[in-house]
Design a protein around this motif. Structure first.
Motif, PDB file in Angstrom:
ATOM      1  N   TRP A  90       9.981  -0.881   3.023  1.00 14.29           N
ATOM      2  CA  TRP A  90       9.531   0.458   2.664  1.00 14.29           C
ATOM      3  C   TRP A  90      10.089   0.886   1.316  1.00 14.29           C
ATOM      4  O   TRP A  90      11.092   0.364   0.849  1.00 14.29           O
TER       5      TRP A  90
ATOM      6  N   ARG B 255       0.851  -1.188   0.000  1.00 12.83           N
ATOM      7  CA  ARG B 255       0.000   0.000   0.000  1.00 12.83           C
ATOM      8  C   ARG B 255       0.883   1.233   0.000  1.00 12.83           C
ATOM      9  O   ARG B 255       2.024   1.202   0.453  1.00 12.83           O
ATOM     10  N   GLU B 256       0.313   2.291  -0.556  1.00 18.76           N
ATOM     11  CA  GLU B 256       1.003   3.580  -0.589  1.00 18.76           C
ATOM     12  C   GLU B 256       0.699   4.334   0.699  1.00 18.76           C
ATOM     13  O   GLU B 256      -0.420   4.277   1.206  1.00 18.76           O
ATOM     14  N   THR B 257       1.702   5.029   1.236  1.00 26.27           N
ATOM     15  CA  THR B 257       1.546   5.877   2.410  1.00 26.27           C
ATOM     16  C   THR B 257       2.103   7.253   2.064  1.00 26.27           C
ATOM     17  O   THR B 257       2.784   7.402   1.042  1.00 26.27           O
ATOM     18  N   PRO B 258       1.865   8.247   2.905  1.00 29.72           N
ATOM     19  CA  PRO B 258       2.416   9.585   2.623  1.00 29.72           C
ATOM     20  C   PRO B 258       3.945   9.606   2.525  1.00 29.72           C
ATOM     21  O   PRO B 258       4.519  10.476   1.869  1.00 29.72           O
ATOM     22  N   THR B 259       4.620   8.654   3.148  1.00 30.86           N
ATOM     23  CA  THR B 259       6.086   8.629   3.108  1.00 30.86           C
ATOM     24  C   THR B 259       6.631   7.635   2.094  1.00 30.86           C
ATOM     25  O   THR B 259       7.826   7.412   2.021  1.00 30.86           O
TER      26      THR B 259
ATOM     27  N   VAL C 220       4.692   0.725   1.337  1.00 38.69           N
ATOM     28  CA  VAL C 220       5.059  -0.238   2.370  1.00 38.69           C
ATOM     29  C   VAL C 220       4.512  -1.599   1.956  1.00 38.69           C
ATOM     30  O   VAL C 220       3.407  -1.702   1.423  1.00 38.69           O
TER      31      VAL C 220
ATOM     32  N   SER D 179       8.369  -6.275   7.133  1.00 48.13           N
ATOM     33  CA  SER D 179       7.941  -5.004   6.553  1.00 48.13           C
ATOM     34  C   SER D 179       9.080  -4.427   5.739  1.00 48.13           C
ATOM     35  O   SER D 179      10.247  -4.543   6.125  1.00 48.13           O
TER      36      SER D 179
END
Length: 147
Positions: free
Chosen positions: A58, A19-23, A26, A56
């Motif tokens: 990134w 999934r995409e996150t603001p940073t 992940v 995990s």
């Protein structure tokens, strides 16, 4: 500086969730590692207990994992070990639970158990990494083996 770095050899136990996150992106998946030992009395290899980890990753490593890894594949995972405990919740019988996570720094297929073909990637998401080669050139489908 004081992180505990580990390298674990095992198999992918669940699908990679990306999934995409603001940073940045992940990716997470469960990873199973089973110790094998030689039983001298019976002259056979035996499996020991299986340890499960949540891995995990990134940014670009996450996108490459999502495009490259499937359930059951043998991997070598190198990263920071994180042990966390959670307070008892509903249905746990009042017992604390311990989880072991790995924040991956590097992941690769275990070439002692199979072959792999490396493709250098650019900065792109998992969907593009599966259909495009370097510089965005569309990749051909692999040729069938034995034809």
């Amino acid at each position: 500086m004081n992180d505990t770095l580990v390298t674990v050899v095992g198999n992918v136990a669940t699908s990679v969730e990306y999934r995409e996150t603001p940073t940045g992106g992940v990716a997470r998946f469960r990873f199973a590692a089973t110790a094998r030992r030689w039983d001298r009395e019976r002259s056979v290899w035996t499996d020991g207990p299986t340890s499960f980890y949540t891995v995990s990753a990134w940014r670009q490593l996450a996108a490459n994992l999502a495009a490259s890894v499937a359930v059951g594949e043998p991997l070598v995972v190198h990263g920071r070990l994180r042990v966390r405990e959670e307070a008892p919740g509903d249905g746990q019988g009042g017992q604390r639970r311990t989880f072991v996570d790995i924040d991956a720094l590097a992941v690769g297929h275990d070439l002692a158990r199979g072959t792999s073909a490396f493709r250098r990637g650019g900065k792109r998401g998992p969907e593009q990494a599966m259909t495009e080669g370097p510089e965005g050139v569309p990749m051909r489908a692999p040729e069938p083996v034995g034809t």
